[in-house]
Design an enzyme around this catalytic site. Structure first.
Site: not given
Ligand code: PMV
Length: 316
Positions: A97, A101, A104-107, A148
């Site tokens: 989804p 958190g 998904s953006s990195a994947a 990520d």
């Molecule tokens: O929300 P996500 O899955 O992109 O995780 C962010 C994690 C943070 O520690 C808040 C930011 C980061 O760049 O590590």
């Protein structure tokens, strides 16, 4: 030539502990979440590049603002290959989804970079993959810690400190991790910038919270090594209260954390950037995990997953 195709995949990730603090040099622990994944397929197709994904179906050049990081990395890679920006289509299928958190953006970036390299038949090292994914993540997140990308590339649990080599982290625990989705879009970039503002406006409090989160991550590492799931759960709940003080929780996350704790979870916290997105909770048996999931779903969670912590994919 006409049926030329390139395919790439990327899995989700869960930050067990250390989100936000990891941006400031503290350690974090994260695990792969292969129950959710993304697959990008690139096919030869005459004309302008088209993109078909959750957020957009149409010309790549007409993509919405939130895809600017992905579009930029696609353009830069094609240019770096001295190829023309035309004559293919991009299809992105996802069971991660978006904006919750769980990476998904990195994947999406990683799956698409892999697909482009596959399509053009070029070798791709993990370092190059990280570098390209970072182009996209810098645009999406501002100042990503890199956690990520590291976990999605390595697909192994990691003890991660920004700028240091990945430390694969083996664990096998007799416990179950629940992931529950509030259904609300997380706001990683806004949350990261509000933490920065807190640190600037109230350095004493901000830095102390970050440091306490770092101490908890190291405590969690020891609890995992000693297989002490009770202490692990306690540290997770404590981390949630620190993240709340940092201002990155919201009422939906707090509610799901309380529901989990009221129903005998060993611990619970938000995961990832926060301000929406997902929580994680720890249960000692599968029956308890199922029970907590039912309670979460009847109290507002839109979806839940259960990970058997004996079976987390480890690096060796
Ligand atoms: O929300 P996500 O899955 O992109 O995780 C962010 C994690 C943070 O520690 C808040 C930011 C980061 O760049 O590590």
């Amino acid at each position: 030539m006409d049926n030329k195709i390139g395919v790439g995949t990327g899995i989700g990730k869960i930050i067990l502990i250390g989100e936000h603090a990891v941006v400031y040099g503290q350690p974090a622990l994260a695990i792969p979440f292969p129950a959710t994944k993304i697959k990008t397929t690139i096919r030869r197709k005459k004309g302008s590049i088209t993109l078909n994904c959750f957020f957009h179906q149409g010309l790549l050049s007409n993509s919405p603002k939130k895809l600017v990081g992905l579009v930029s990395v696609i353009e830069q890679i094609v240019h770096s290959f001295n190829e023309r920006l035309e004559d293919f289509s991009i299809d992105i299928e996802s069971s991660i989804p978006p904006e919750r958190g769980i990476g998904s953006s990195a994947a999406v970036a990683i799956a698409t970079i892999r697909a482009l390299y596959d399509y053009y038949n070029r070798p791709l090292t993990d370092d190059e993959l990280f570098k390209w994914a970072n182009v996209s993540e810098q645009i999406v997140h501002g100042n990503p810690s890199g956690i990520d990308m590291s976990i999605i590339i390595g697909e192994t649990p990691l003890y991660y400190i920004k700028g240091k080599a990945f430390v694969p982290f083996t664990f096998k625990l007799d416990a179950y991790l629940i992931v529950a989705d509030t259904g609300e879009l997380g706001q990683t970039q806004a949350a990261v910038s509000s933490v920065r503002k807190l640190i600037e406006s109230n350095p004493e409090e901000g830095k102390s919270l970050i440091k306490q989160l770092g101490v908890l991550t190291n405590r969690v590492k020891v609890s995992i090594e000693k297989k002490d799931v009770v202490k692990l759960g306690q540290s997770m709940t404590k981390a949630h209260s620190l993240l709340k003080k940092l201002g990155v929780s919201n009422s939906s996350l707090d509610r799901l954390v309380s529901v989990a704790l009221d129903n005998e979870a060993l611990g619970a916290k938000l995961t990832g950037g926060g301000r929406g997105g997902c929580i994680i909770a720890l249960a000692s048996t599968i029956q308890q995990a199922d029970f907590i999931c039912d309670k979460l779903l009847s109290n507002g969670a839109k979806n839940t997953w259960i990970l058997d912590m004996e079976l987390i994919r480890n690096g060796q």
